[in-house]
Design a protein around this motif. Sequence first.
Motif, short mmCIF file in Angstrom:
data_model
loop_
_atom_site.label_atom_id
_atom_site.label_comp_id
_atom_site.label_asym_id
_atom_site.label_seq_id
_atom_site.Cartn_x
_atom_site.Cartn_y
_atom_site.Cartn_z
N GLU A 237 1.51 -0.95 0.07
CA GLU A 237 0.23 -0.07 -0.04
C GLU A 237 0.98 1.55 -0.05
O GLU A 237 0.89 2.62 -0.55
CB GLU A 237 -1.01 0.20 1.13
N LYS A 238 1.68 0.63 0.91
CA LYS A 238 3.20 2.22 0.84
C LYS A 238 3.47 2.61 -0.62
O LYS A 238 3.66 3.44 -0.64
CB LYS A 238 3.89 2.33 2.16
N LEU A 239 3.31 1.35 -1.21
CA LEU A 239 4.86 1.88 -2.35
C LEU A 239 3.87 2.10 -3.79
O LEU A 239 4.33 2.76 -4.11
CB LEU A 239 5.01 0.18 -2.14
N ARG A 240 2.33 1.46 -3.16
CA ARG A 240 1.66 2.61 -4.21
C ARG A 240 1.71 4.02 -4.22
O ARG A 240 1.47 4.57 -5.01
CB ARG A 240 0.16 1.60 -3.95
N TRP A 241 1.44 4.43 -2.54
CA TRP A 241 1.70 5.73 -2.80
C TRP A 241 2.93 6.56 -2.85
O TRP A 241 2.31 7.43 -3.89
CB TRP A 241 1.47 5.60 -1.28
N PHE A 242 3.87 5.90 -2.84
CA PHE A 242 5.29 6.81 -3.06
C PHE A 242 5.91 6.70 -4.35
O PHE A 242 5.80 7.24 -5.73
CB PHE A 242 6.16 5.88 -2.39
N ARG A 243 5.03 5.28 -5.26
CA ARG A 243 4.96 5.31 -6.57
C ARG A 243 4.12 6.52 -7.40
O ARG A 243 4.39 6.64 -9.01
CB ARG A 243 4.30 4.00 -7.49
N GLN A 244 3.20 6.77 -7.01
CA GLN A 244 2.35 8.32 -7.32
C GLN A 244 2.94 8.93 -7.12
O GLN A 244 3.05 9.76 -8.31
CB GLN A 244 0.86 7.84 -6.40
N LEU A 245 3.62 9.30 -6.27
CA LEU A 245 4.53 10.70 -5.74
C LEU A 245 5.60 10.25 -7.25
O LEU A 245 5.55 12.10 -7.36
CB LEU A 245 4.55 10.55 -4.77
N TYR A 246 6.58 9.74 -6.66
CA TYR A 246 7.62 10.01 -7.13
C TYR A 246 7.80 8.79 -8.83
O TYR A 246 8.35 7.49 -8.33
CB TYR A 246 8.59 9.39 -7.00
#
Length: 263
Positions: A237-246
């Motif tokens: 879930e955190k990776l998805r969030w991070f991928r959207q930002l960066y």
Amino acid sequence: SGSEMGFRPFDPESLFFSYQTSLHIEELSASIVRSHRETTQYRPEELQALRWKVFSREEIHAYQSKSVDEMWQHCAVRLTDAVQYVVEFAKRIPGFRQLGQNDQIALLKSGSMEVVLVRMSRMFNTENNTVFFDGKFAGTELFKSLACGDLIAALFEFAHNLCALRLTEQQMAVFTALVLLNADRPCLEDRERVQRVRRDVELALSHILHRDNQESLLHKLYQRVPVLKSLCALHIEKLRWFRQLYPLTVHSHFPPLYKELFG
Ligand code: MHQ
């Protein structure tokens, strides 16, 4: 007959069978323990000797001053290193290489992170709640710039609780093999085959816990399995969030194996 008279008839064949079985389970445990020992980044005595090495205020500040994407990339590389050792461990578990290629990949995709997290408890010092990371012991505050404090807190809590069980290296070795050989993983082609390999590893775990006179650990270990699953879900879930930002950081700077496993 003997059984009607209240005792078991002597049956040399069944005696031979149970002897063969326990010999096989004994050998399997020994083999898994060897595989574990050969594929951990640090030996227990090395970790013990390094316990005094903790990050200084300045060093912690340097990590905290990294940008979010820089720190994520750094941790993704560290995590991928740890995963590579787990892949090597899996390949050395008797029966794993005999599974189909696709099933080996499916088990590693869903299980390698779980094993990294179990192994993280070996690198944990419960006295000061620090984990051995990048050459020294680090507390949760070191990971501040990842901006996922809830995940970090949950990972440290898990490591702390598992560490408190004081597993021997043998117990941890066989438990991590069991974590990998999970016949309920998605996308398995031959679940029965995975289940058959798993059954012997389950016997091996019962065997060593019985030998160590610590049978109560079995239940405690099985209790951690759903926690591991939820931690891995939170990481994704955190990776998805991070991928959207960066998206570009993930695309160009994350290790290919990390993207293959989690992306
Ligand atoms: C080392 C011990 C060790 C210590 C800390 C940024 C990202 C990809 C995800 C472990 C969220 C962060 C890290 C703590 C998370 C996945 C980070 C935070 C092997 C590596 C290991 C286990 C680190 C792996 C990556 C962790 C879990 O010997």
